[in-house]
Design a protein around this motif. Structure first.
Motif, mmCIF file in Angstrom:
data_model
loop_
_atom_site.group_PDB
_atom_site.id
_atom_site.type_symbol
_atom_site.label_atom_id
_atom_site.label_comp_id
_atom_site.label_asym_id
_atom_site.label_seq_id
_atom_site.Cartn_x
_atom_site.Cartn_y
_atom_site.Cartn_z
ATOM 1 N N PHE A 1 0.820 -1.210 0.000
ATOM 2 C CA PHE A 1 0.000 0.000 0.000
ATOM 3 C C PHE A 1 0.853 1.259 0.000
ATOM 4 N N TRP A 2 2.063 1.141 0.538
ATOM 5 C CA TRP A 2 2.959 2.279 0.659
ATOM 6 C C TRP A 2 4.382 1.802 0.883
ATOM 7 N N ASP A 3 5.321 2.708 0.614
ATOM 8 C CA ASP A 3 6.724 2.536 0.965
ATOM 9 C C ASP A 3 7.037 3.623 1.988
ATOM 10 N N VAL A 4 8.168 3.502 2.666
ATOM 11 C CA VAL A 4 8.546 4.492 3.672
ATOM 12 C C VAL A 4 9.947 5.002 3.364
ATOM 13 N N LEU A 5 10.082 6.320 3.339
ATOM 14 C CA LEU A 5 11.377 6.971 3.178
ATOM 15 C C LEU A 5 11.794 7.457 4.557
ATOM 16 N N SER A 6 12.867 6.876 5.085
ATOM 17 C CA SER A 6 13.323 7.154 6.448
ATOM 18 C C SER A 6 14.601 7.977 6.412
ATOM 19 N N MET A 7 14.679 8.947 7.320
ATOM 20 C CA MET A 7 15.857 9.827 7.379
ATOM 21 C C MET A 7 16.063 10.318 8.805
ATOM 22 N N SER A 8 17.153 11.042 9.006
ATOM 23 C CA SER A 8 17.441 11.592 10.327
ATOM 24 C C SER A 8 16.315 12.532 10.750
ATOM 25 N N GLU A 9 16.125 12.603 12.036
ATOM 26 C CA GLU A 9 15.084 13.460 12.595
ATOM 27 C C GLU A 9 15.293 14.926 12.200
ATOM 28 N N GLU A 10 16.520 15.382 12.247
ATOM 29 C CA GLU A 10 16.823 16.779 11.913
ATOM 30 C C GLU A 10 16.399 17.102 10.487
ATOM 31 N N LEU A 11 16.783 16.269 9.541
ATOM 32 C CA LEU A 11 16.427 16.476 8.139
ATOM 33 C C LEU A 11 14.929 16.291 7.926
ATOM 34 N N GLY A 12 14.362 15.247 8.506
ATOM 35 C CA GLY A 12 12.958 14.938 8.321
ATOM 36 C C GLY A 12 12.025 16.007 8.863
ATOM 37 N N LEU A 13 12.342 16.567 10.017
ATOM 38 C CA LEU A 13 11.478 17.603 10.590
ATOM 39 C C LEU A 13 11.510 18.887 9.775
ATOM 40 N N LEU A 14 12.689 19.232 9.256
ATOM 41 C CA LEU A 14 12.771 20.410 8.383
ATOM 42 C C LEU A 14 11.970 20.195 7.105
ATOM 43 N N ALA A 15 12.081 19.010 6.519
ATOM 44 C CA ALA A 15 11.330 18.702 5.298
ATOM 45 C C ALA A 15 9.829 18.701 5.583
ATOM 46 N N LEU A 16 9.427 18.146 6.717
ATOM 47 C CA LEU A 16 8.006 18.111 7.066
ATOM 48 C C LEU A 16 7.454 19.524 7.228
ATOM 49 N N ASP A 17 8.215 20.413 7.839
ATOM 50 C CA ASP A 17 7.763 21.803 7.973
ATOM 51 C C ASP A 17 7.425 22.388 6.607
ATOM 52 N N THR A 18 8.255 22.111 5.620
ATOM 53 C CA THR A 18 8.006 22.605 4.260
ATOM 54 C C THR A 18 6.761 21.953 3.673
ATOM 55 N N LEU A 19 6.637 20.648 3.826
ATOM 56 C CA LEU A 19 5.514 19.917 3.242
ATOM 57 C C LEU A 19 4.172 20.289 3.868
ATOM 58 N N LEU A 20 4.175 20.677 5.125
ATOM 59 C CA LEU A 20 2.928 21.058 5.787
ATOM 60 C C LEU A 20 2.374 22.381 5.257
ATOM 61 N N CYS A 21 3.208 23.118 4.529
ATOM 62 C CA CYS A 21 2.783 24.418 3.995
ATOM 63 C C CYS A 21 2.179 24.312 2.598
ATOM 64 N N VAL A 22 2.123 23.126 2.023
ATOM 65 C CA VAL A 22 1.611 22.969 0.660
ATOM 66 C C VAL A 22 0.364 22.099 0.655
ATOM 67 N N ALA A 23 -0.436 22.249 -0.396
ATOM 68 C CA ALA A 23 -1.609 21.388 -0.580
ATOM 69 C C ALA A 23 -1.258 20.388 -1.659
ATOM 70 N N PRO A 24 -1.816 19.238 -1.717
ATOM 71 C CA PRO A 24 -2.839 18.664 -0.854
ATOM 72 C C PRO A 24 -2.267 18.266 0.502
ATOM 73 N N PRO A 25 -3.144 17.857 1.409
ATOM 74 C CA PRO A 25 -2.649 17.466 2.733
ATOM 75 C C PRO A 25 -1.619 16.351 2.606
ATOM 76 N N PRO A 26 -0.644 16.360 3.505
ATOM 77 C CA PRO A 26 0.421 15.353 3.420
ATOM 78 C C PRO A 26 -0.057 13.962 3.827
ATOM 79 N N GLY A 27 0.766 12.986 3.504
ATOM 80 C CA GLY A 27 0.501 11.615 3.920
ATOM 81 C C GLY A 27 1.022 11.384 5.326
ATOM 82 N N PRO A 28 0.977 10.146 5.786
ATOM 83 C CA PRO A 28 1.421 9.826 7.141
ATOM 84 C C PRO A 28 2.926 10.021 7.334
ATOM 85 N N VAL A 29 3.278 10.402 8.564
ATOM 86 C CA VAL A 29 4.677 10.560 8.962
ATOM 87 C C VAL A 29 4.827 9.934 10.341
#
Length: 179
Positions: free
Chosen positions: A41-69
């Protein structure tokens, strides 16, 4: 006790388990964690918390709503759920792509279990991150980390101080010192 999670989200996530009924029992159990298969149903892209949280901040600002994290607080890793792509290859320092024949441990939607927590829980609709959007967000996050590291004179990948070219006479960069 498992918090009331929307039935649709629970069913969608449990469907990735070998035995969805057993998966739901594990979520209600002491650990609150079940093992789920990637690649169907899905794959998972895993990364360091520091990199992932910065990327998530960017993704939360765009539409459509993001997928699970999902975040693993003990391992300090963040996992983004992407559409399955058996031919996909992600290249980067400390980036892991979990697809076909890979497994993850996950709590029930809208629940934290030990070191595992949903930063963005699944909504049950099957919404996943668009890989190109994640790639752009990662590039932006790496740029931010690079600028921060440059201010500290650290390599964003390996950490040790890096030599900087110094302006010599005539405006040419001076030779770099040898370590």
């Amino acid at each position: 006790m498992m918090q009331r999670a929307p039935k649709q989200a629970t069913e969608w996530l449990a469907a990735a388990a070998t035995n969805p009924r057993d998966c739901k029992r594990q979520w209600r159990g002491e650990s609150g964690i079940a093992v789920l298969a990637c690649g169907r149903f899905w794959d998972v892209l895993s990364m360091s918390e520091e990199l992932g949280l910065l990327a998530l901040d960017t993704l939360l600002c765009v539409a459509p709503p993001p997928g699970p994290v999902l975040v693993d607080a003990a391992a300090r890793r963040v996992g983004f759920f992407l559409p399955p792509d058996p031919k996909c290859r992600w290249i980067g320092s400390d980036i892991r792509y979990l697809g076909q024949d890979a497994w993850i441990a996950a709590p029930a939607p809208h629940r934290a279990a030990g070191r595992l927590r949903w930063l963005v829980p699944p909504d049950g609709s099957g919404t996943l991150f668009v890989p190109a959007a994640v790639e752009l967000a990662l590039q932006q996050a790496l740029g931010t980390l690079s600028m921060q590291a440059g201010a500290r004179r650290l390599c964003p990948t390996c950490g040790p101080a890096t030599p900087r070219a110094r302006a010599g006479s005539g405006g040419r960069p001076a030779d770099r010192p040898t370590p």
